[in-house]
Enzyme design. Structure first.
Site, PDB file in Angstrom:
ATOM      1  N   ARG B  50       0.761  -1.043   0.125  1.00  0.00           N
ATOM      2  CA  ARG B  50       0.050   0.073   0.001  1.00  0.00           C
ATOM      3  C   ARG B  50       0.951   1.201  -0.244  1.00  0.00           C
ATOM      4  O   ARG B  50       1.735   1.409   1.058  1.00  0.00           O
ATOM      5  CB  ARG B  50      -0.726  -0.091   1.117  1.00  0.00           C
ATOM      6  CG  ARG B  50      -1.825  -1.011   1.211  1.00  0.00           C
ATOM      7  CD  ARG B  50      -2.705  -0.768   2.651  1.00  0.00           C
ATOM      8  NE  ARG B  50      -2.434  -1.922   3.675  1.00  0.00           N
ATOM      9  CZ  ARG B  50      -2.702  -1.879   4.812  1.00  0.00           C
ATOM     10  NH1 ARG B  50      -3.763  -0.910   5.293  1.00  0.00           N
ATOM     11  NH2 ARG B  50      -2.590  -2.784   5.551  1.00  0.00           N
ATOM     12  N   ASP B  52       1.610   5.226   0.127  1.00  0.00           N
ATOM     13  CA  ASP B  52       0.951   6.695   0.677  1.00  0.00           C
ATOM     14  C   ASP B  52       0.602   7.273  -0.527  1.00  0.00           C
ATOM     15  O   ASP B  52       0.889   7.377  -1.694  1.00  0.00           O
ATOM     16  CB  ASP B  52       2.070   7.292   1.592  1.00  0.00           C
ATOM     17  CG  ASP B  52       2.760   6.706   2.567  1.00  0.00           C
ATOM     18  OD1 ASP B  52       1.848   5.777   3.206  1.00  0.00           O
ATOM     19  OD2 ASP B  52       3.991   6.734   2.975  1.00  0.00           O
ATOM     20  N   TYR B 113      12.066  -0.043  -3.472  1.00  0.00           N
ATOM     21  CA  TYR B 113      11.622   1.381  -3.603  1.00  0.00           C
ATOM     22  C   TYR B 113      12.974   2.128  -3.901  1.00  0.00           C
ATOM     23  O   TYR B 113      13.991   1.869  -3.642  1.00  0.00           O
ATOM     24  CB  TYR B 113      11.275   1.860  -2.324  1.00  0.00           C
ATOM     25  CG  TYR B 113       9.822   1.667  -1.957  1.00  0.00           C
ATOM     26  CD1 TYR B 113       8.612   2.631  -2.188  1.00  0.00           C
ATOM     27  CD2 TYR B 113       9.501   0.446  -1.182  1.00  0.00           C
ATOM     28  CE1 TYR B 113       7.321   2.191  -2.009  1.00  0.00           C
ATOM     29  CE2 TYR B 113       8.164   0.368  -0.648  1.00  0.00           C
ATOM     30  CZ  TYR B 113       7.237   0.911  -1.145  1.00  0.00           C
ATOM     31  OH  TYR B 113       5.932   0.650  -0.803  1.00  0.00           O
ATOM     32  N   ARG B 200      10.285   6.496   3.973  1.00  0.00           N
ATOM     33  CA  ARG B 200      10.430   7.926   4.231  1.00  0.00           C
ATOM     34  C   ARG B 200      11.290   8.194   5.199  1.00  0.00           C
ATOM     35  O   ARG B 200      11.894   9.288   5.492  1.00  0.00           O
ATOM     36  CB  ARG B 200       9.109   8.371   4.004  1.00  0.00           C
ATOM     37  CG  ARG B 200       8.518   8.380   2.385  1.00  0.00           C
ATOM     38  CD  ARG B 200       6.875   8.661   2.342  1.00  0.00           C
ATOM     39  NE  ARG B 200       6.706   9.938   2.830  1.00  0.00           N
ATOM     40  CZ  ARG B 200       5.623  10.314   3.167  1.00  0.00           C
ATOM     41  NH1 ARG B 200       4.477   9.443   2.854  1.00  0.00           N
ATOM     42  NH2 ARG B 200       5.075  11.479   3.431  1.00  0.00           N
TER      43      ARG B 200
END
Lengths: 261, 261
Positions: B50, B52, B113, B200
């Site tokens: 999922r 953001d 990522y 992040r």
């Protein structure tokens, strides 16, 4: 007054091009407006090249005459001040003081552009405003063979747009190279100067070769024909980037502030 | 029915994230809506992760059960049909048939990522929606030293957001590497799975090291503290890209249609 050279980056989407126009916002108008606020008086800018509506700039060079004392106090503060007044699609990357007779357009010895193509069956979702989408596979080797036929000094009448106002169509093409990395195909091109729509017309014709619609040799015939009507369609503006303006003692790409001055 | 895996590219700007939400448009909702039109009945999608709000996807993997006869007639036509119904910010890059018990989330062995930083004194004009702008110079070597301290199996409580619902904070970080090319700094990260905001938060802490606010060793203490309040600020979403989902027999990056089928 102090004449300065400014390297400018801009996202061309939504602008009518570099040059001030009546029909929409231009990079020149935005930059002159910001400089005039800083200087408290009108400022005129000249650039190395006039880009079409929608074309991007990675390192366009412009010159302007500004108040010496404001600029010299801190060139970096001057840049930051201008940037705070510009829309977010335009940023001055750096400046340098130049002689009073320096001219961004007339002194420029060479201009460089890059054209970006997204070569994949499906359209780009993330890069959709930055590349021309070409779903058919491109033969990069054939495109480079065709490109080699165009290098050197030629009359490029076949590749100039109808509205081109240049007195002569002779230009010296010094680089035209096609490279591929994953699905991104880049066409790097350098010349002393370019005719109106010349880069986008070169790209359109190379793509015709790349997809197999035209044999490589047709590019030679097209060049010799000096006839725009035989050329391929003009490639869209949003894949084109002005990347460098070369002068006797510096290049626009080099004027990028990195220090804390 | 046929269970299929779909690799999806999306520009996260303007979306509330992958997962269907009441407060805005989601990638999942757009994809399920398009698939339901093609199949003439409701279709549910599950994804590997999922993301953001604002995070981008280069190769997110989702699975869905679709009408076998429509899919098998021409998988590529199926993809084109779905793409024509999707907003331009979302594209299905390719599909493959999988077994009926394949699960995009539970069968995923590793997620990857990439985080992109624009490290230059002046803000990016062209890349402003695709990178986090960091005007202070980054010490890449120090960032990589700090990154090395985080590799392996650890309790990453210090890097999870308050709202994280995972039962355990233990994750295996298999790659965390910082590289620089011109003014673009990329942080590539791979793990079995990630906690809420973990990438992040890792990036935010590495940047603290990179600008010299934190010594390298502080990362070790932060990891051992298992205390989110000691962590740096969460890096903004628009610099983050989901790049790969790895399964036993394929990776999401590999499911990209190139042929004419």
């Amino acid at each position: 007054m102090q004449r300065i050279a400014l390297t400018v980056e801009f996202d061309g989407y939504g602008f009518c091009g570099w040059q001030r126009q009546k029909n929409g916002p231009s990079i020149q108008e935005a930059l002159e407006t910001a400089l005039a606020v800083i200087d408290s008086s009108p400022v005129a800018c000249m650039a190395a090249g006039r880009t079409d509506a929608g074309v991007h700039g990675e390192a366009m060079l412009a010159h302007a005459d500004v108040r010496r004392e404001r600029y010299e106090r801190s060139p970096m503060a001057y840049v930051h001040g201008v940037n705070q007044l510009l829309p977010e699609q335009i940023r001055v990357l750096g400046t340098r003081a130049v002689q009073a007779d320096f001219h961004a357009r007339f002194d420029c010895r060479e201009r460089a552009y890059r054209y970006q193509i997204w070569n994949r069956r499906t359209a780009p979702a993330i890069e959709r405003w930055r590349h021309w989408w070409m779903p058919r596979p491109l033969d990069i080797a054939d495109m480079n063979k065709a490109a080699a036929l165009l290098l050197g000094k030629h009359d490029f009448s076949s590749f100039r747009a109808a509205g081109c106002q240049a007195a002569s169509a002779q230009r010296e093409l010094r680089q035209l190279r096609v490279t591929q990395s994953a699905c991104c195909v880049c066409i790097d091109v350098r010349a002393d100067a370019f005719l109106y729509h010349m880069v986008r017309n070169l790209v359109g014709s190379l793509v015709r070769v790349g997809v197999g619609k035209w044999p490589v040799e047709r590019i030679q015939g097209l060049l010799e024909a000096r006839d725009r009507s035989q050329c391929a369609e003009t490639a869209p503006a949003h894949g084109l980037y002005f990347t460098n303006a070369i002068y006797d003692v510096f290049e626009s790409r080099q004027i990028i502030s990195r220090g804390d001055a």
